[in-house]
Design a protein around this motif. Structure first.
Motif, PDB file in Angstrom:
ATOM      1  N   PRO A   1       0.941  -0.973  -0.008  1.00 19.50           N
ATOM      2  CA  PRO A   1      -0.036   0.069   0.197  1.00 19.50           C
ATOM      3  C   PRO A   1       0.800   0.875  -0.384  1.00 19.50           C
ATOM      4  CG  PRO A   1      -1.036  -1.669   1.700  1.00 19.50           C
ATOM      5  CD  PRO A   1       0.287  -1.799   0.991  1.00 19.50           C
ATOM      6  N   VAL A   2       1.774   1.344   0.911  1.00 16.09           N
ATOM      7  CA  VAL A   2       2.523   2.882   0.574  1.00 16.09           C
ATOM      8  C   VAL A   2       3.705   2.176  -0.708  1.00 16.09           C
ATOM      9  CG1 VAL A   2       4.989   3.216   1.731  1.00 16.09           C
ATOM     10  CG2 VAL A   2       3.061   2.557   3.174  1.00 16.09           C
ATOM     11  N   GLN A   3       3.577   1.507  -1.221  1.00 18.32           N
ATOM     12  CA  GLN A   3       4.799   1.397  -2.414  1.00 18.32           C
ATOM     13  C   GLN A   3       3.452   1.677  -3.438  1.00 18.32           C
ATOM     14  OE1 GLN A   3       6.127  -2.260  -2.641  1.00 18.32           O
ATOM     15  NE2 GLN A   3       7.993  -2.197  -1.612  1.00 18.32           N
ATOM     16  N   ARG A   4       2.836   1.451  -3.859  1.00 20.24           N
ATOM     17  CA  ARG A   4       1.870   2.597  -3.919  1.00 20.24           C
ATOM     18  C   ARG A   4       1.009   3.573  -4.279  1.00 20.24           C
ATOM     19  NH1 ARG A   4      -5.074   1.394  -4.402  1.00 20.24           N
ATOM     20  NH2 ARG A   4      -5.791   2.463  -6.455  1.00 20.24           N
ATOM     21  N   ALA A   5       1.428   4.093  -3.267  1.00 21.69           N
ATOM     22  CA  ALA A   5       0.996   5.338  -2.867  1.00 21.69           C
ATOM     23  C   ALA A   5       1.645   6.494  -2.909  1.00 21.69           C
ATOM     24  CB  ALA A   5       0.844   5.874  -1.633  1.00 21.69           C
ATOM     25  N   GLY A   6       3.178   6.234  -3.068  1.00 23.65           N
ATOM     26  CA  GLY A   6       4.284   5.943  -3.544  1.00 23.65           C
ATOM     27  C   GLY A   6       4.605   6.749  -4.903  1.00 23.65           C
ATOM     28  N   ARG A   7       4.031   5.787  -5.621  1.00 25.30           N
ATOM     29  CA  ARG A   7       3.906   6.060  -7.724  1.00 25.30           C
ATOM     30  C   ARG A   7       2.623   7.463  -7.947  1.00 25.30           C
ATOM     31  NH1 ARG A   7       4.060  -0.087  -6.679  1.00 25.30           N
ATOM     32  NH2 ARG A   7       2.520  -0.088  -6.773  1.00 25.30           N
ATOM     33  N   ILE A   8       1.518   6.943  -6.725  1.00 24.68           N
ATOM     34  CA  ILE A   8       0.716   7.552  -7.107  1.00 24.68           C
ATOM     35  C   ILE A   8       0.795   9.058  -7.125  1.00 24.68           C
ATOM     36  CG2 ILE A   8      -1.369   8.554  -6.456  1.00 24.68           C
ATOM     37  CD1 ILE A   8      -2.016   4.931  -5.808  1.00 24.68           C
ATOM     38  N   LEU A   9       1.370   9.404  -5.936  1.00 19.90           N
ATOM     39  CA  LEU A   9       2.056  10.478  -5.118  1.00 19.90           C
ATOM     40  C   LEU A   9       3.170  11.056  -6.177  1.00 19.90           C
ATOM     41  CD1 LEU A   9       1.935  10.645  -1.024  1.00 19.90           C
ATOM     42  CD2 LEU A   9       0.353  11.677  -3.145  1.00 19.90           C
TER      43      LEU A   9
ATOM     44  N   THR B   1     -13.989   7.502   2.821  1.00 19.73           N
ATOM     45  CA  THR B   1     -15.385   7.472   1.843  1.00 19.73           C
ATOM     46  C   THR B   1     -15.020   7.681   0.594  1.00 19.73           C
ATOM     47  OG1 THR B   1     -17.279   7.281   3.148  1.00 19.73           O
ATOM     48  CG2 THR B   1     -18.056   7.637   0.945  1.00 19.73           C
ATOM     49  N   TYR B   2     -14.424   9.054   1.476  1.00 20.65           N
ATOM     50  CA  TYR B   2     -13.927  10.214  -0.037  1.00 20.65           C
ATOM     51  C   TYR B   2     -11.531   9.802  -0.522  1.00 20.65           C
ATOM     52  CZ  TYR B   2     -17.722  11.821   0.990  1.00 20.65           C
ATOM     53  OH  TYR B   2     -19.047  12.587   0.966  1.00 20.65           O
ATOM     54  N   SER B   3     -11.755   8.488   0.042  1.00 17.03           N
ATOM     55  CA  SER B   3     -10.430   7.964  -0.480  1.00 17.03           C
ATOM     56  C   SER B   3      -9.941   7.284  -1.074  1.00 17.03           C
ATOM     57  CB  SER B   3      -9.845   8.027   1.279  1.00 17.03           C
ATOM     58  OG  SER B   3      -9.244   8.946   1.862  1.00 17.03           O
ATOM     59  N   ASP B   4      -9.478   7.616  -2.216  1.00 14.90           N
ATOM     60  CA  ASP B   4      -8.550   5.946  -3.047  1.00 14.90           C
ATOM     61  C   ASP B   4      -8.028   5.035  -2.117  1.00 14.90           C
ATOM     62  OD1 ASP B   4     -10.180   6.914  -5.612  1.00 14.90           O
ATOM     63  OD2 ASP B   4      -9.216   8.619  -5.140  1.00 14.90           O
ATOM     64  N   LEU B   5      -7.359   5.881  -1.359  1.00 14.84           N
ATOM     65  CA  LEU B   5      -5.639   4.788  -0.235  1.00 14.84           C
ATOM     66  C   LEU B   5      -5.954   5.481   0.736  1.00 14.84           C
ATOM     67  CD1 LEU B   5      -4.472   2.498  -0.497  1.00 14.84           C
ATOM     68  CD2 LEU B   5      -1.987   3.810  -1.516  1.00 14.84           C
ATOM     69  N   LEU B   6      -5.891   4.791   1.555  1.00 13.91           N
ATOM     70  CA  LEU B   6      -6.629   5.368   3.072  1.00 13.91           C
ATOM     71  C   LEU B   6      -5.255   4.065   3.823  1.00 13.91           C
ATOM     72  CD1 LEU B   6      -8.941   6.278   5.307  1.00 13.91           C
ATOM     73  CD2 LEU B   6      -7.522   4.518   6.571  1.00 13.91           C
ATOM     74  N   LEU B   7      -3.723   4.826   4.290  1.00 12.30           N
ATOM     75  CA  LEU B   7      -3.033   4.512   4.963  1.00 12.30           C
ATOM     76  C   LEU B   7      -3.442   5.134   6.989  1.00 12.30           C
ATOM     77  CD1 LEU B   7      -0.362   5.364   3.290  1.00 12.30           C
ATOM     78  CD2 LEU B   7      -1.079   3.281   2.966  1.00 12.30           C
TER      79      LEU B   7
ATOM     80  N   LEU C   1       7.043   9.525   2.256  1.00 11.01           N
ATOM     81  CA  LEU C   1       8.257  10.428   1.575  1.00 11.01           C
ATOM     82  C   LEU C   1       9.271   9.537   1.195  1.00 11.01           C
ATOM     83  CD1 LEU C   1       9.071  13.229   3.880  1.00 11.01           C
ATOM     84  CD2 LEU C   1       8.311  13.666   2.061  1.00 11.01           C
ATOM     85  N   GLU C   2       9.719   8.784   2.129  1.00 13.57           N
ATOM     86  CA  GLU C   2      10.940   7.086   0.952  1.00 13.57           C
ATOM     87  C   GLU C   2      10.420   6.769   0.318  1.00 13.57           C
ATOM     88  OE1 GLU C   2      14.292   4.995   1.478  1.00 13.57           O
ATOM     89  OE2 GLU C   2      13.546   7.065   2.539  1.00 13.57           O
ATOM     90  N   ALA C   3       8.938   6.145   0.318  1.00 12.62           N
ATOM     91  CA  ALA C   3       8.718   5.416  -1.069  1.00 12.62           C
ATOM     92  C   ALA C   3       8.415   6.474  -2.345  1.00 12.62           C
ATOM     93  CB  ALA C   3       7.069   5.162  -1.165  1.00 12.62           C
ATOM     94  N   LEU C   4       7.917   7.685  -1.516  1.00 13.05           N
ATOM     95  CA  LEU C   4       7.496   8.729  -2.888  1.00 13.05           C
ATOM     96  C   LEU C   4       9.287   9.004  -3.636  1.00 13.05           C
ATOM     97  CD1 LEU C   4       6.885  11.568  -3.862  1.00 13.05           C
ATOM     98  CD2 LEU C   4       7.657  12.934  -2.092  1.00 13.05           C
ATOM     99  N   CYS C   5      10.273   8.961  -2.734  1.00 12.34           N
ATOM    100  CA  CYS C   5      12.026   9.047  -3.100  1.00 12.34           C
ATOM    101  C   CYS C   5      11.934   8.162  -4.025  1.00 12.34           C
ATOM    102  CB  CYS C   5      12.677   9.635  -2.259  1.00 12.34           C
ATOM    103  SG  CYS C   5      12.844  10.615  -1.342  1.00 12.34           S
TER     104      CYS C   5
END
Length: 284
Positions: free
Chosen positions: A121-129, A225-231, A255-259
């Protein structure tokens, strides 16, 4: 038992897919935080733990598909360890209220570590962001500092980070401007007490076509309800004002996943360090 198969994660799986009322989300959140102890609690004790009425606990069990709370508790005893966790045992009474707050935060961090046993989930969030240019970061009231901290560091590696930490009628305009500039996602930090304005803003972001990634205190928070990915990352509630060590740390993990998904992140950091040294920006 692996961390990803922990009592807390099993409870999370039990609650997923059910439309819960705010009161029921509060019960679910309390159960996740005390996952190992819950199978040994009566409905009255669970009600006291969650700060709700005993009939609310019964209605919660029925909402999950059980005949009543006894049936739910029987099921819980089958899916969590047979003995309650020792962390809240007799030794806990020796701590003063300040130590108890610290111990509670330690438990929140342990729970976060369990959730991160599955990094997807965090890795997916990093890609999206990382793919969103610009990247709006929302955090109002209690969550403003979390959003500011993330945006401050993200701006070192991401070419266009836009901090949204002040509410009012302008926040929707700023989201619209980000969309016009090419934004595809929005990161939100949402902490209790959850402002109605945050929920309304996320609804607007969704209508504008943004993918919403949210760091919240619970998977059952009103923003879900309004979140596609909730951590989720729990907050501490033992002091007069909530403590948010776990959400802050989860922000750093994001931030690490974003980098990891920004190929020039390391080069940007090295460039910043070189310029900072030339300017004498920091006192070593």
């Amino acid at each position: 038992m692996s961390a990803s198969d922990s009592p807390a994660n099993r409870l999370q799986a039990l609650f997923e897919g059910h439309r819960l009322t705010p009161t029921q989300r509060r019960i679910a959140h309390s159960m996740v935080r005390r996952a190992a102890d819950v199978p040994f609690l009566s409905s009255v004790e669970l009600a006291e733990l969650a700060g709700v009425s005993q009939p609310s606990v019964t209605r919660f069990a029925v909402a999950l598909g059980f005949d009543g709370y006894p049936a739910l508790r029987k099921h819980l005893r089958e899916v969590v360890p047979a003995e309650p966790a020792s962390g809240g045992g007799a030794g806990a009474g020796a701590f003063n209220e300040y130590q108890q707050a610290v111990e509670a935060e330690i438990e929140n961090l342990k729970h976060l570590a369990e959730l991160l046993a599955d990094p997807r989930p965090v890795q997916r969030a990093g890609r999206i962001l990382a793919a969103s240019r610009p990247l709006p970061v929302l955090g109002l009231r209690a969550a403003a500092s979390q959003a500011y901290g993330f945006a401050y560091f993200a701006a070192k590696v991401h070419p266009d980070v836009r901090l949204l930490h002040e509410g009012g009628t302008m926040v929707h305009d700023r989201i619209d401007a980000a969309v016009r500039a090419g934004a595809t996602a929005l990161l939100c930090f949402a902490l209790p007490r959850h402002p109605r304005e945050v929920v309304d803003t996320l609804a607007h972001a969704k209508d504008a076509g943004l993918t919403v990634v949210t760091v919240a205190d619970s998977a059952f928070a009103p923003v879900a309800t309004y979140s596609d990915l909730l951590l989720p990352a729990a907050v501490g509630t033992g002091l007069a004002f909530d403590t948010a060590c776990a959400p802050m740390l989860l922000g750093r993990v994001l931030l690490e996943a974003l980098c990891d998904d920004l190929p020039d992140a390391q080069a940007r950091l090295e460039e910043f360090d070189a310029k900072a040294a030339a300017r004498g920006l920091f006192v070593e």
